[in-house]
Design an enzyme around this catalytic site. Structure first.
Site, PDB file in Angstrom:
ATOM      1  N   ASN A   8     -27.433  79.669  -0.857  1.00 52.74           N
ATOM      2  CA  ASN A   8     -26.249  78.948  -1.299  1.00 52.74           C
ATOM      3  C   ASN A   8     -25.083  79.789  -1.137  1.00 52.74           C
ATOM      4  O   ASN A   8     -24.992  80.908  -1.840  1.00 52.74           O
ATOM      5  CB  ASN A   8     -26.661  78.461  -2.803  1.00 52.74           C
ATOM      6  N   ARG A  90     -27.634  75.163   1.685  1.00 54.04           N
ATOM      7  CA  ARG A  90     -27.078  74.148   0.912  1.00 54.04           C
ATOM      8  C   ARG A  90     -25.752  73.864   1.538  1.00 54.04           C
ATOM      9  O   ARG A  90     -24.764  74.816   1.701  1.00 54.04           O
ATOM     10  CB  ARG A  90     -26.830  74.460  -0.550  1.00 54.04           C
ATOM     11  N   HIS A 179     -24.868  66.478  -6.033  1.00 59.21           N
ATOM     12  CA  HIS A 179     -26.190  66.877  -6.611  1.00 59.21           C
ATOM     13  C   HIS A 179     -27.251  65.973  -6.237  1.00 59.21           C
ATOM     14  O   HIS A 179     -28.101  65.937  -6.733  1.00 59.21           O
ATOM     15  CB  HIS A 179     -26.069  66.453  -8.027  1.00 59.21           C
ATOM     16  N   ARG A 240     -14.076  69.981 -15.159  1.00 60.28           N
ATOM     17  CA  ARG A 240     -13.380  68.701 -14.493  1.00 60.28           C
ATOM     18  C   ARG A 240     -13.562  67.839 -15.292  1.00 60.28           C
ATOM     19  O   ARG A 240     -14.074  67.142 -16.429  1.00 60.28           O
ATOM     20  CB  ARG A 240     -14.416  68.379 -13.262  1.00 60.28           C
ATOM     21  N   GLU A 384     -33.280  72.886  -6.970  1.00 61.08           N
ATOM     22  CA  GLU A 384     -32.615  72.520  -5.977  1.00 61.08           C
ATOM     23  C   GLU A 384     -33.123  73.311  -4.609  1.00 61.08           C
ATOM     24  O   GLU A 384     -33.425  73.128  -3.601  1.00 61.08           O
ATOM     25  CB  GLU A 384     -31.114  72.584  -5.901  1.00 61.08           C
TER      26      GLU A 384
END
Ligand code: AMP
Length: 401
Positions: A8, A90, A179, A240, A384
């Site tokens: 990542n 990713r 996601h 957010r 993930e």
């Protein structure tokens, strides 16, 4: 047995996990932070609780990848580079080009570059990591795994915004979601807990972390999701805003003297959500603690967060015509006993019943509703990185066929 790296890569960071596949055993994990900034930090955990830490200047991602590979040898995690069979990266935005993971070639890189405006903070950083590994490990199979790909199965009515249709035709403005790798992973784990195949299930996956999104998964496919054109939309998140009436944004810009839309987007992305409402913190643990101490705005932030989760669950039950399983995952979803209890309480009208004993257990994937409950509620720890490693192995095998 093969070794696969899941990567990542951010604009100044590189996080990794090294798996032995197909056993899915993690033999090393770590991160390099502050790349290109003075005093970069390297941290690698490996073996039986061993840890390597160092602060040194690392000028760019190529140097970081080179250093990481040399450290894997120095720490005797691998003997030579040839032991690495695959690298999975990713990538945040795949636009409409990528409906599943892909082996990296020049065309794939060209397409990721073409759509980088869809995730201007993330995609260029992801690409730097992909190119750095390609240079250091040119013969190793390299795979890209997109956060958006899982949601490419959404029907048109769920991804087109109610704005002039030309915005979609000319500019690709639509709901892409995010996601996806996490929602795909937990759905797969849910079928094991439910002992029923995904193709027969209607699931609602609640990924509640610093970033938060909910996904309706019908017959194993993403049917609808709360994030939008970018990960700013949907639920209240750590910093957010989630969904806001666009007119309120224009009004705030006029009255607060904010002339640049970039400045406004910075506020909506970095100073809103739990942080903006509570004024205390973006971290749910701090917000909950302040709420318990009597801070009204902190309590309100927690209530609004829960309400937005309940809103989307209700919406998706209606849209799918029912639900078999609800999944809680990611930092808040996996760890907050009280949040899960509050949300299940609000769904009691559906005949959903919490098993308080199961709900208070930690560190396992389990069913937290009673056997009498009309819907099975689950807590599942997301992973993930293992999903990325699995995709590398699957694509490598398909290439060999
Ligand atoms: P993630 O982005 O998935 O790492 O999740 C980060 C969020 O999980 C932060 O808001 C943390 O406060 C939250 N979190 C972690 N542990 C707990 C906990 N025990 N109770 C409530 N929130 C938690």
């Amino acid at each position: 047995m093969e070794k696969v790296l899941a990567i990542n890569s951010g604009s100044s960071s590189l996080k990794f996990k090294l798996f032995v596949m197909p056993a899915e055993e993690v033999i090393a994990a770590g991160k390099i932070e502050r790349i290109g900034i003075k005093d970069s930090r390297v941290e690698i955990k490996y073996g039986l609780g061993q840890k390597y830490e160092k602060v040194e200047d690392i000028k760019d991602h190529k140097v970081a990848v080179d250093l990481l590979m040399k450290l894997l040898i120095k720490l005797e995690i691998i003997r030579d580079y040839m032991e690495i069979n695959g690298v999975g990266h990713r990538v945040v935005a795949g636009g409409e080009y990528f409906k599943h993971s892909e082996i990296v070639d020049d065309e794939v890189i060209r397409k990721i570059e073409e759509i980088q405006d869809l995730a201007p903070l993330h995609n260029p950083a992801n690409l730097i990591g992909i190119k750095a590994f390609k240079e250091i490990l040119p013969y190793v199979c390299s795979v890209v795994v997109f956060d958006t790909a899982f949601h490419q199965t959404m029907p048109e009515e769920n991804y087109i915004y109610s704005v002039p249709y030309e915005w979609y035709e000319k500019l690709g403005i639509r709901r892409y979601g995010a996601h996806g790798t996490s929602h795909r992973y937990v759905a797969n784990e849910a079928q094991k807990l439910l002992n029923q195949p995904l193709k027969d299930l209607k699931l609602i996956s609640c990924h509640l972390g610093a970033g938060a999104s909910i996904c309706a998964i019908k017959n194993g496919k993403s049917f609808n999701t709360s994030m939008g054109f970018t990960p700013l939309a949907g639920l209240t998140m750590a910093t957010r805003s989630g969904d806001v009436d666009a007119s309120a944004i224009a009004y705030a810009m006029d009255h607060l003297g904010i002339s640049s839309i970039d400045e406004m987007l910075e506020i909506l992305n970095k100073q809103s959500g739990l942080l903006g409402i509570s004024g205390v913190s973006s971290d749910m643990r701090d917000v909950s603690q302040a709420a318990r101490a009597g801070n009204h705005r902190a309590a309100l932030a927690g209530q609004i967060f829960e309400r937005t989760v309940v809103d989307y669950i209700g919406q998706y039950i209606a849209e799918m015509g029912g639900v078999d399983g609800i999944i809680f995952t990611a930092g808040i979803g996996e760890n907050s006993v009280s949040l899960r209890a509050h949300i299940v309480e609000k769904l009691a009208y559906l005949g959903i019943e919490l098993d308080a004993g199961e709900n208070s257990k930690r560190g396992i994937n389990n069913i937290i509703s009673t056997p009498n409950s009309n819907v099975t509620v689950m807590r599942i720890m997301t992973d993930e990185e293992v999903m990325i490693a699995r995709d590398v192995v699957a694509l490598e095998a398909s290439q060999a066929d």
